[in-house]
Design a protein around this motif. Structure first.
Motif, mmCIF file in Angstrom:
data_model
loop_
_atom_site.group_PDB
_atom_site.id
_atom_site.type_symbol
_atom_site.label_atom_id
_atom_site.label_comp_id
_atom_site.label_asym_id
_atom_site.label_seq_id
_atom_site.Cartn_x
_atom_site.Cartn_y
_atom_site.Cartn_z
ATOM 1 N N LYS A 1 0.824 -1.195 0.000
ATOM 2 C CA LYS A 1 0.000 0.000 0.000
ATOM 3 C C LYS A 1 0.866 1.256 0.000
ATOM 4 O O LYS A 1 1.922 1.306 0.640
ATOM 5 N N ALA A 2 0.406 2.259 -0.733
ATOM 6 C CA ALA A 2 1.121 3.533 -0.781
ATOM 7 C C ALA A 2 0.183 4.596 -1.310
ATOM 8 O O ALA A 2 -0.855 4.291 -1.904
ATOM 9 N N ASP A 3 0.527 5.861 -1.092
ATOM 10 C CA ASP A 3 -0.273 6.953 -1.637
ATOM 11 C C ASP A 3 0.543 7.833 -2.571
ATOM 12 O O ASP A 3 0.095 8.897 -2.985
ATOM 13 N N LYS A 4 1.764 7.397 -2.895
ATOM 14 C CA LYS A 4 2.581 8.111 -3.864
ATOM 15 C C LYS A 4 3.512 7.115 -4.558
ATOM 16 O O LYS A 4 3.701 5.986 -4.105
ATOM 17 N N GLU A 5 4.097 7.563 -5.635
ATOM 18 C CA GLU A 5 4.904 6.687 -6.482
ATOM 19 C C GLU A 5 6.159 6.183 -5.772
ATOM 20 O O GLU A 5 6.864 6.925 -5.101
ATOM 21 N N ARG A 6 6.421 4.872 -5.956
ATOM 22 C CA ARG A 6 7.720 4.281 -5.636
ATOM 23 C C ARG A 6 8.347 3.826 -6.945
ATOM 24 O O ARG A 6 7.625 3.442 -7.870
ATOM 25 N N VAL A 7 9.682 3.835 -7.038
ATOM 26 C CA VAL A 7 10.356 3.536 -8.303
ATOM 27 C C VAL A 7 11.337 2.387 -8.142
ATOM 28 O O VAL A 7 12.163 2.385 -7.227
ATOM 29 N N ILE B 1 -0.595 -4.320 -5.291
ATOM 30 C CA ILE B 1 0.412 -3.257 -5.199
ATOM 31 C C ILE B 1 -0.183 -1.932 -5.655
ATOM 32 O O ILE B 1 -0.978 -1.871 -6.596
ATOM 33 N N GLN B 2 0.227 -0.850 -5.009
ATOM 34 C CA GLN B 2 -0.220 0.487 -5.394
ATOM 35 C C GLN B 2 0.972 1.385 -5.690
ATOM 36 O O GLN B 2 2.017 1.281 -5.040
ATOM 37 N N PHE B 3 0.803 2.266 -6.669
ATOM 38 C CA PHE B 3 1.757 3.327 -6.971
ATOM 39 C C PHE B 3 3.198 2.816 -7.080
ATOM 40 O O PHE B 3 4.055 3.146 -6.262
ATOM 41 N N LEU B 4 3.435 2.043 -8.102
ATOM 42 C CA LEU B 4 4.768 1.502 -8.323
ATOM 43 C C LEU B 4 5.153 1.687 -9.787
ATOM 44 O O LEU B 4 4.386 1.338 -10.684
ATOM 45 N N THR B 5 6.332 2.231 -10.008
ATOM 46 C CA THR B 5 6.861 2.463 -11.358
ATOM 47 C C THR B 5 8.098 1.610 -11.580
ATOM 48 O O THR B 5 9.004 1.576 -10.746
ATOM 49 N N PHE B 6 8.109 0.930 -12.727
ATOM 50 C CA PHE B 6 9.279 0.179 -13.176
ATOM 51 C C PHE B 6 9.923 0.975 -14.304
ATOM 52 O O PHE B 6 9.327 1.152 -15.366
ATOM 53 N N LYS B 7 11.128 1.453 -14.061
ATOM 54 C CA LYS B 7 11.808 2.302 -15.033
ATOM 55 C C LYS B 7 13.047 1.573 -15.551
ATOM 56 O O LYS B 7 14.013 1.357 -14.815
ATOM 57 N N GLY B 8 13.002 1.156 -16.818
ATOM 58 C CA GLY B 8 14.141 0.464 -17.398
ATOM 59 C C GLY B 8 15.216 1.428 -17.860
ATOM 60 O O GLY B 8 14.930 2.571 -18.231
ATOM 61 N N GLU B 9 16.449 0.954 -17.858
ATOM 62 C CA GLU B 9 17.548 1.779 -18.342
ATOM 63 C C GLU B 9 17.386 2.063 -19.834
ATOM 64 O O GLU B 9 17.691 3.157 -20.310
ATOM 65 N N SER B 10 16.895 1.066 -20.592
ATOM 66 C CA SER B 10 16.594 1.264 -22.014
ATOM 67 C C SER B 10 15.615 0.192 -22.446
ATOM 68 O O SER B 10 15.612 -0.927 -21.921
ATOM 69 N N GLU B 11 14.774 0.521 -23.421
ATOM 70 C CA GLU B 11 13.743 -0.413 -23.858
ATOM 71 C C GLU B 11 14.339 -1.692 -24.434
ATOM 72 O O GLU B 11 13.874 -2.799 -24.134
ATOM 73 N N LYS B 12 15.367 -1.565 -25.259
ATOM 74 C CA LYS B 12 15.980 -2.747 -25.869
ATOM 75 C C LYS B 12 16.936 -3.457 -24.916
ATOM 76 O O LYS B 12 17.210 -4.644 -25.082
#
Length: 352
Positions: free
Chosen positions: A61-67, A84-95
């Motif tokens: 649970k969360a009320d703001k983004e985690r990365v 899960i709430q407010f979760l971002t998966f940020k890749g270094e590059s798409e490929k």
């Protein structure tokens, strides 16, 4: 010393000149992790070596983004997001960031220990909201690796005790379940050879946004239920039955909208079909000349005449080669600029 300063000045001028000339191919700086992110690296240089370990390390649970920042590498694992709430998966590059498994849905379903489709896909999401994936490739590789000849396996869950598995059967890269909504995918690639590659499947409250993504697969390989918006996406179809599918039966306002998207595929690929109540909008889309002369159609195994009528709309869509089929003509009067996330999601969500 003077010569060194002069050389540095010339190099600086050259760099600035080159940057001003190469306007068509601007340099793209990959994102880098920051101190408030969890870092995943397959080589052990991050906080975790697997993505699932990173997910398991945070509260649901969360009320703001985690990365979670994912460094370039190949991650051979299934991803489970449950509650899960407010979760971002940020890749270094798409490929460079590849999450991959090899799984045929027919094989998965023959194991009595498996609970329906939970785990059948590379990425599985249930009861989760406000999830973002960016700069990531997600692959279910079964069909790319399997033999052209179907195989027969023991299948305790089938009445016959056997199951025939084909390389172009259902294979999911993304599968979402009940309660998974407000899901965003930007600069992502989803690949499979079989059907249902991208299956966001909560028809009641599901809202999904895809931007600048590539999706590849077989029959119905982009098959959202509920509300879905694909913008600036590229679709690659390896089947002649249908690329697109939609289920909007739970709500008359539910729709799948594709804007400024491009399509290619095997010769004779058809654009789409539906088995249930549905609503398709295609705006400013372009189709390769290998597409069949076949409008989005009602499948023979469907539920009959839709209660809300046949709702398939085109605006400024064209086939490459300058030979548009008659059914591609505009049948919708709304201006393209009016089509945005607020319109698609009926004012309930604005991921843009």
């Amino acid at each position: 010393m003077i010569r060194a300063i002069h050389l540095f000045f010339l190099l600086a001028v050259f760099a600035c000149s080159k940057a001003s000339i190469d306007t068509d191919t601007p340099a793209i700086t990959p994102p880098t992790p920051t101190s408030n992110q969890i870092v995943v690296a397959a080589d052990g240089s991050g906080n975790f070596k697997t993505i699932q370990e990173a997910i398991n390390s945070i509260s649901k649970k969360a009320d703001k983004e985690r990365v979670i920042f994912i460094k370039n590498g190949t991650y051979k694992e299934r991803i489970y997001l449950d509650g899960i709430q407010f979760l971002t998966f940020k890749g270094e590059s798409e490929k460079g960031v590849i999450i991959t498994i090899s799984e045929a849905r027919d094989i998965w379903s023959c194991n009595p220990a498996n609970k329906a489709d939970w785990g059948v896909a590379t990425v599985n999401i249930s009861q989760s909201t406000d999830i973002v994936f960016s700069n990531i490739t997600v692959i279910n590789s079964y069909g790319f690796e399997a033999s052209d000849t179907p195989i027969t396996i023991d299948c305790p869950t089938d009445a016959t005790g056997k199951k025939t598995v084909r390389k172009d059967g259902h294979q999911m890269a993304l599968r979402t379940f009940s309660g998974a909504t407000r899901l965003t995918f930007k600069n992502c690639t989803f690949r499979a050879f079989g059907g249902d590659t991208v299956s966001p499947w909560d028809g009641t409250v599901g809202m999904y946004y895809f931007k600048d993504c590539t999706m590849e697969g077989g029959v119905d390989f982009y098959c959202p239920r509920g509300w879905s918006y694909a913008e600036n996406c590229h679709f690659i179809c390896h089947n002649t039955s249908a690329a697109l599918w939609h289920d909007g039966s739970a709500n008359k306002e539910a729709k799948t909208v594709l804007k400024n998207c491009t399509f290619e595929g095997d010769k004779g690929y058809k654009l789409g079909r539906y088995h249930l109540e549905s609503q398709f909008y295609l705006i400013d889309c372009t189709f390769s000349d290998l597409m069949a002369d076949a409008d989005i159609y009602a499948a023979a195994s469907g539920t009959g005449t839709p209660l809300w009528g046949r709702r398939v709309f085109y605006k400024n869509c064209h086939r490459q080669g300058g030979n548009d089929f008659s059914w591609l003509k505009d049948n919708w009067v709304i201006e393209s600029k009016t089509v945005n996330s607020s319109w698609v999601f009926d004012g309930k969500w604005t991921p843009q």
